[in-house]
Design an enzyme around this catalytic site. Sequence first.
Site, PDB file in Angstrom:
ATOM      1  N   GLY A   1      -2.456  57.476  23.269  1.00 34.88           N
ATOM      2  CA  GLY A   1      -1.369  58.924  23.511  1.00 34.88           C
ATOM      3  C   GLY A   1       0.068  58.596  23.833  1.00 34.88           C
ATOM      4  O   GLY A   1       0.098  57.798  24.646  1.00 34.88           O
ATOM      5  N   SER A   2       0.742  59.005  22.944  1.00 35.64           N
ATOM      6  CA  SER A   2       2.018  58.928  23.299  1.00 35.64           C
ATOM      7  C   SER A   2       3.131  59.565  22.086  1.00 35.64           C
ATOM      8  O   SER A   2       2.738  60.727  21.972  1.00 35.64           O
ATOM      9  CB  SER A   2       2.715  57.254  23.186  1.00 35.64           C
ATOM     10  OG  SER A   2       4.084  57.090  24.006  1.00 35.64           O
ATOM     11  N   ARG A   3       4.107  59.052  21.735  1.00 36.27           N
ATOM     12  CA  ARG A   3       5.331  59.777  21.057  1.00 36.27           C
ATOM     13  C   ARG A   3       6.000  58.691  19.999  1.00 36.27           C
ATOM     14  O   ARG A   3       6.298  57.514  20.548  1.00 36.27           O
ATOM     15  CB  ARG A   3       6.075  60.405  21.849  1.00 36.27           C
ATOM     16  CG  ARG A   3       7.184  61.293  21.308  1.00 36.27           C
ATOM     17  CD  ARG A   3       8.056  62.143  22.283  1.00 36.27           C
ATOM     18  NE  ARG A   3       9.560  61.884  22.108  1.00 36.27           N
ATOM     19  CZ  ARG A   3      10.288  62.164  22.884  1.00 36.27           C
ATOM     20  NH1 ARG A   3       9.790  62.469  24.203  1.00 36.27           N
ATOM     21  NH2 ARG A   3      11.642  61.820  22.671  1.00 36.27           N
TER      22      ARG A   3
ATOM     23  N   ILE B   1       7.243  55.483  21.526  1.00 30.06           N
ATOM     24  CA  ILE B   1       7.426  55.483  23.003  1.00 30.06           C
ATOM     25  C   ILE B   1       6.244  55.740  23.881  1.00 30.06           C
ATOM     26  O   ILE B   1       5.262  56.576  23.420  1.00 30.06           O
ATOM     27  CB  ILE B   1       8.292  56.835  23.292  1.00 30.06           C
ATOM     28  CG1 ILE B   1       9.685  56.860  22.501  1.00 30.06           C
ATOM     29  CG2 ILE B   1       8.634  56.984  25.042  1.00 30.06           C
ATOM     30  CD1 ILE B   1      10.500  58.054  22.334  1.00 30.06           C
TER      31      ILE B   1
END
Length: 240
Positions: free
Chosen positions: A197-199, A167
């Site tokens: 950066g993320s998920r 994501i």
Amino acid sequence: MRGEAVQAQQISLTKYLWFPINREGWPFVGLFALGALLLGQIWGPLGWAGALLTCWCAWFFRDPDRVTPTRDGLVISPADGVVQMVGMVAPPPELDMGDAPRMRISVFMSVFSVHINRCPVDGTIVKCSYRPGKFLDASLDKASADNERMSVRMSRADGREIAFVQIAGLVARRIKCDLKDGQQVRAGQRFGLIRFGSRVDVYLPDGVAPLVSLGQSIIAGETVLADLDSTEGARQGEIR
């Protein structure tokens, strides 16, 4: 024993002071280095600042080896970061896995995390589906539905299926996934990254409990998220 301790210390120092850079990062490192040289021609301190940024860029795209547990049935973390959410949620509709909620573990990656993603289990890729979307803060629950994402559905040899989703977030606006439908993969195998950066969300098979807790720091390719063959209930933890 002393010799073994010294050797272990040397290995640890080597691991943190020297690291391979993922090939996706080299163009960025090159651009940062070129910028540092140009800035240095204008004013020396600017060149040094550019050099520091170049080092940071190289560190950001670091791609260290990991020691992946190989016992069958273990679900390994696909991302470095912190466990942001744990709960029952339906998988993305584009994966055609039904509307029934499954246990979801969400791993949030900051700009300081290693951003290389790894496969959580051995198996076959059933479906990869990219969906464009927004770039909301990845720590928000609605980011899983609204943000740009790459969803992957895979099947183990025993027929049980797992899904994982890259994501995008506020800063991360470039998801890279090298997986293809029908591809055979192994747990801990590198498959892509999300820049800056993320998920990553992991959806477990029915009846499987998570072995990690909210706020726990985890390592891609090493930390066990769940054990498909265990009857242990969900683990609880607290920050101390």
